[in-house]
Enzyme design. Structure first.
Site, PDB file in Angstrom:
ATOM      1  N   ARG A 125       0.818  -1.215   0.000  1.00  0.00           N
ATOM      2  CA  ARG A 125       0.000   0.000   0.000  1.00  0.00           C
ATOM      3  C   ARG A 125       0.856   1.270   0.000  1.00  0.00           C
ATOM      4  NH1 ARG A 125      -5.311  -0.576   2.192  1.00  0.00           N
ATOM      5  NH2 ARG A 125      -6.250  -2.419   1.200  1.00  0.00           N
TER       6      ARG A 125
ATOM      7  N   ASP B 264     -14.925  12.719   7.516  1.00  0.00           N
ATOM      8  CA  ASP B 264     -13.939  11.714   7.159  1.00  0.00           C
ATOM      9  C   ASP B 264     -12.557  12.298   7.418  1.00  0.00           C
ATOM     10  OD1 ASP B 264     -14.184   8.931   5.406  1.00  0.00           O
ATOM     11  OD2 ASP B 264     -12.215   9.868   5.241  1.00  0.00           O
TER      12      ASP B 264
END
Length: 288
Positions: free
Chosen positions: A46, A150
């Protein structure tokens, strides 16, 4: 578990166990993320693109970069890479059915309605809530607001734009699509949300393990598939904090693989699949 610092994963970048442990400590302290040792290969895959983007040769260099002043944006790139923004319209449909059948009848007599979408990702959850409320609430219910938060500013920019591939909107009921979604001019495969929906929603950046700069109370909180990234201690503290922000009788909706646990259980009753309702008389007060 103590890992040998000399052991490195094969690959493009040096990534020792010591590097992983330092990264895991940072992820937990700043974002509440729990990274088990078994996730080391996933973390490598990632984050490798971030090392390429920043022209770095090793994860040790990346950790040094994250520690510098002025790299707050890169720390957010880190958490964005380590989490998955998977969402869809009306995901876990039973939650929206409960919103309509159990909560809306109570909200109909209120002048003020407040819902929080915590971990809203690219906005589909918040827009699904807005459609449900606009369709079900009496026309005179005007003070209705949805807070959508978020941690990722890039995903919030997409949410505020309210534009989605048309194929992603197939889970929106046909009558809702006709009423609140429209083609984007010049982009045949894209649709955008009606301004009436956007006007109900305030999108804001928020790290859930930090201070919350608002008071509530909320009639319902949606926090789905977010707590799975936290360890048990952080999860239980989050449930406690949600309880403090909900009104008596308010609903808490969590993800399909998540379960309420710890002291907050005394504050809630089960109200459906991964659905909880705050008791009129919650359990003993606890620090938030």
């Amino acid at each position: 578990m103590t890992l040998a610092a000399a052991d490195a994963l094969p690959g493009e970048f040096a990534f020792t166990d010591a590097d992983f442990e330092a990264l895991a400590r940072l992820a937990r302290s700043e974002f509440g993320l729990s990274l088990a040792v078994s996730k080391k290969p996933l973390v490598y895959s990632r984050l490798a693109r971030r090392l390429r983007a920043r022209g770095l040769a090793s994860f040790r260099d990346y950790m040094a970069l994250l520690d510098r002043d002025g790299e707050a944006a890169e720390r957010l790139e880190l958490v964005s890479a380590l989490t998955t923004n998977v969402t869809s319209f009306f995901r876990e449909k039973h939650h929206f059915e409960t919103l309509r059948s159990a909560l809306v009848p109570e909200l109909s007599g209120q002048k003020r309605v407040r819902i929080w979408s915590a971990g809203c990702s690219s906005g589909q959850e918040a827009f699904s809530i807005a459609m449900t409320l606009l369709d079900a609430l009496p026309p005179g219910t005007r003070d209705t607001r949805i807070l959508a938060t978020d941690i990722d500013p890039a995903i919030l920019r997409k949410a505020r734009l309210g534009r989605y591939p048309a194929e992603d909107c197939e889970t929106v009921p046909a009558e809702f699509r006709a009423r609140w979604l429209r083609p984007v001019p010049g982009e045949a495969e894209m649709v955008e949300t009606n301004p009436e929906l956007s006007a109900m929603i305030s999108f804001a950046e928020l790290n859930l393990i930090c201070d919350w700069p608002f008071n509530g109370p909320f009639d319902a909180i949606f926090c789905r598939n977010v707590a799975i990234y936290f360890d048990q201690e952080t999860q239980q503290r989050l449930w406690d904090r949600f309880s403090a922000k909900l009104r008596a009788g308010g609903f808490l909706f969590i993800g399909h693989s998540e379960r309420l646990s710890g002291p907050a259980l005394a504050d809630f009753t089960t109200a459906g699949v991964t659905t909880y309702r705050k008791r009129a008389t919650p359990g003993p007060s606890r620090p938030t």
